[in-house]
Design an enzyme around this catalytic site. Structure first.
Site, PDB file in Angstrom:
ATOM      1  N   LYS A   1      -2.165  -2.365   8.120  1.00 45.89           N
ATOM      2  CA  LYS A   1      -3.206  -0.958   8.918  1.00 45.89           C
ATOM      3  C   LYS A   1      -3.372  -1.741  10.149  1.00 45.89           C
ATOM      4  O   LYS A   1      -2.976  -3.532  10.783  1.00 45.89           O
ATOM      5  CB  LYS A   1      -4.383  -2.287   8.049  1.00 45.89           C
ATOM      6  CG  LYS A   1      -4.400  -1.224   6.502  1.00 45.89           C
ATOM      7  CD  LYS A   1      -6.345  -2.087   5.867  1.00 45.89           C
ATOM      8  CE  LYS A   1      -6.244  -0.878   4.114  1.00 45.89           C
ATOM      9  NZ  LYS A   1      -7.883  -0.749   4.311  1.00 45.89           N
TER      10      LYS A   1
ATOM     11  N   ARG B   1       0.832  -1.023   0.143  1.00 46.82           N
ATOM     12  CA  ARG B   1       0.340   0.089  -0.481  1.00 46.82           C
ATOM     13  C   ARG B   1       0.623   1.487  -0.503  1.00 46.82           C
ATOM     14  O   ARG B   1       2.205   1.089   0.546  1.00 46.82           O
ATOM     15  CB  ARG B   1      -1.108   0.214   1.204  1.00 46.82           C
ATOM     16  CG  ARG B   1      -1.949  -0.782   1.048  1.00 46.82           C
ATOM     17  CD  ARG B   1      -2.408  -0.928   2.723  1.00 46.82           C
ATOM     18  NE  ARG B   1      -3.294  -2.360   2.966  1.00 46.82           N
ATOM     19  CZ  ARG B   1      -2.916  -3.277   4.140  1.00 46.82           C
ATOM     20  NH1 ARG B   1      -2.228  -3.541   3.841  1.00 46.82           N
ATOM     21  NH2 ARG B   1      -4.139  -4.004   3.554  1.00 46.82           N
TER      22      ARG B   1
ATOM     23  N   HIS C   1      -1.346   2.551  -5.859  1.00 52.67           N
ATOM     24  CA  HIS C   1      -2.886   1.897  -6.291  1.00 52.67           C
ATOM     25  C   HIS C   1      -2.985   0.532  -7.290  1.00 52.67           C
ATOM     26  O   HIS C   1      -3.171  -0.680  -6.515  1.00 52.67           O
ATOM     27  CB  HIS C   1      -4.175   1.795  -5.234  1.00 52.67           C
ATOM     28  CG  HIS C   1      -4.940   1.187  -4.315  1.00 52.67           C
ATOM     29  ND1 HIS C   1      -3.903   0.791  -2.441  1.00 52.67           N
ATOM     30  CD2 HIS C   1      -5.875   0.956  -4.227  1.00 52.67           C
ATOM     31  CE1 HIS C   1      -4.818  -0.117  -2.447  1.00 52.67           C
ATOM     32  NE2 HIS C   1      -5.939  -0.018  -2.942  1.00 52.67           N
TER      33      HIS C   1
ATOM     34  N   TYR D   1     -10.000 -10.054  -6.522  1.00 54.18           N
ATOM     35  CA  TYR D   1      -9.317 -10.650  -7.653  1.00 54.18           C
ATOM     36  C   TYR D   1      -9.072 -11.728  -8.538  1.00 54.18           C
ATOM     37  O   TYR D   1      -8.876 -12.296  -9.392  1.00 54.18           O
ATOM     38  CB  TYR D   1      -7.576 -10.491  -7.309  1.00 54.18           C
ATOM     39  CG  TYR D   1      -7.269  -9.524  -6.876  1.00 54.18           C
ATOM     40  CD1 TYR D   1      -7.018  -8.798  -6.889  1.00 54.18           C
ATOM     41  CD2 TYR D   1      -6.956  -9.376  -4.871  1.00 54.18           C
ATOM     42  CE1 TYR D   1      -6.530  -7.013  -6.842  1.00 54.18           C
ATOM     43  CE2 TYR D   1      -7.124  -7.861  -4.544  1.00 54.18           C
ATOM     44  CZ  TYR D   1      -6.609  -6.894  -5.353  1.00 54.18           C
ATOM     45  OH  TYR D   1      -6.224  -6.172  -4.638  1.00 54.18           O
TER      46      TYR D   1
ATOM     47  N   HIS E   1      -4.182  -8.728   3.549  1.00 57.62           N
ATOM     48  CA  HIS E   1      -6.113  -8.747   3.699  1.00 57.62           C
ATOM     49  C   HIS E   1      -5.795  -9.397   5.069  1.00 57.62           C
ATOM     50  O   HIS E   1      -5.686 -10.909   5.252  1.00 57.62           O
ATOM     51  CB  HIS E   1      -6.186  -9.245   3.197  1.00 57.62           C
ATOM     52  CG  HIS E   1      -6.397  -8.326   1.267  1.00 57.62           C
ATOM     53  ND1 HIS E   1      -6.493  -8.699  -0.009  1.00 57.62           N
ATOM     54  CD2 HIS E   1      -6.409  -6.851   1.259  1.00 57.62           C
ATOM     55  CE1 HIS E   1      -6.931  -7.192  -0.258  1.00 57.62           C
ATOM     56  NE2 HIS E   1      -6.227  -6.817  -0.646  1.00 57.62           N
TER      57      HIS E   1
END
Length: 304
Positions: free
Chosen positions: A169, A145, A236, A271, A262
């Site tokens: 994250k 990211r 991105h 995807y 993720h």
């Protein structure tokens, strides 16, 4: 209680939870929108019906289901926080659902376009272009990211083992592989990197301090123009390209999930739609008994 007090209370709770400045700013914007569409009525006076009307007004104003879902999540979090602190008795967002939006696939570069972007030879190679090449190779090589790229310190890169330690994250760390070409580009950049005393950032600007995300976006947009790309390329988009190209080659959804960082497999499963599109295009182009042209298949997808 007014909105300023509610926002301050919620922001303090988000700080304690370790949420980033960007996340907190996004929550604030979403809650300010709620205050605006409810005519600045006190937050604790809003009812379930008020929340539904607020969503309806924003939807009529052009916001899609994805944006409204994000907003509703912020509103719900605000009221949960107020309830925990004894400042509200009920959450008016309970049982409210945003309107559904169409399924939106992430944009990814074709493999040959990604190769062209990164393999391009520039008319002039400078310290900045050396840095830029290393950044873009790393984005595509490891699927980072933009915020993860900007957080990298020199010590996070292990060129000997070809690994990168990434802070994702929620400050969750993960180790991701570093491709050979990215490792080579990083080695060249580290030989030229200049930084002010005490600066540990991997990527620095002209002043020798940590490079910001907006600067990286601008440099990549410029790079795509200079190298003859037919489309605007964003950081991105390189992450999406990493994921879709890896999935096309391996079909290992779990591995792609781990590499992308993720938390939920459902996030990665989008995807698989990209992968199917690629396979469908190959079939339509190559199989002598294909019943539909690529255009017809696209038209069907858009109408469904």
């Amino acid at each position: 209680m007014d909105w300023d007090t509610a926002l301050t209370t919620f922001d303090s709770a988000l700080v304690l939870l370790g949420r980033s400045d960007a996340t907190r700013a996004a929550y604030r914007r979403d809650i300010v929108r709620l205050a605006e569409v409810t005519s600045e009525r006190p937050p604790t006076s809003l009812s379930n019906r008020d929340i539904r009307h607020a969503l309806a007004r924003l939807h009529a104003g052009g916001l899609d289901g994805r944006s409204l879902s994000r907003m509703l999540s912020a509103w719900r979090g605000l009221y949960d926080c107020l309830i925990d602190r004894g400042l509200a008795s009920a959450n008016p967002c309970t049982g409210v659902h945003p309107p559904k939006s169409g399924h939106r696939l992430p944009k990814a570069l074709p493999v040959d376009a990604a190769q062209q972007l990164l393999d391009a030879e520039l008319a002039e190679e400078t310290t900045l272009t050396c840095r830029d090449r290393a950044m873009f190779e790393l984005l595509y090589s490891s699927g980072l990211r933009l915020t993860e790229l900007t957080r990298l310190d020199v010590e996070d890169v292990d060129l000997a083992e070809q690994l990168v330690r990434v802070s994702g994250k929620g400050n969750k760390e993960r180790l991701v592989p570093l491709g050979k070409q990215a490792a080579t580009a990083l080695q060249r950049w580290l030989a030229e990197r200049q930084a002010v005393q005490g600066e540990v950032a991997l990527f620095t600007n002209r002043n020798g301090t940590r490079l910001g995300g907006r600067q990286i976006e601008k440099r990549l947009a410029r790079w795509s123009i200079v190298t003859g790309s037919e489309r605007h390329v964003s950081p991105h988009m390189l992450r999406h390209s990493f994921a879709s190209h890896l999935l096309q080659s391996s079909s290992d959804l779990r591995a792609v999930q781990e590499l992308l960082g993720h938390a939920n497999l459902s996030t990665t499963q989008i995807y698989t739609s990209l992968d199917f599109q690629h396979l469908a295009q190959v079939y339509d182009t190559a199989h002598p008994r294909a019943r539909k042209s690529a255009k017809a298949r696209t038209d069907d997808d858009q109408s469904s």
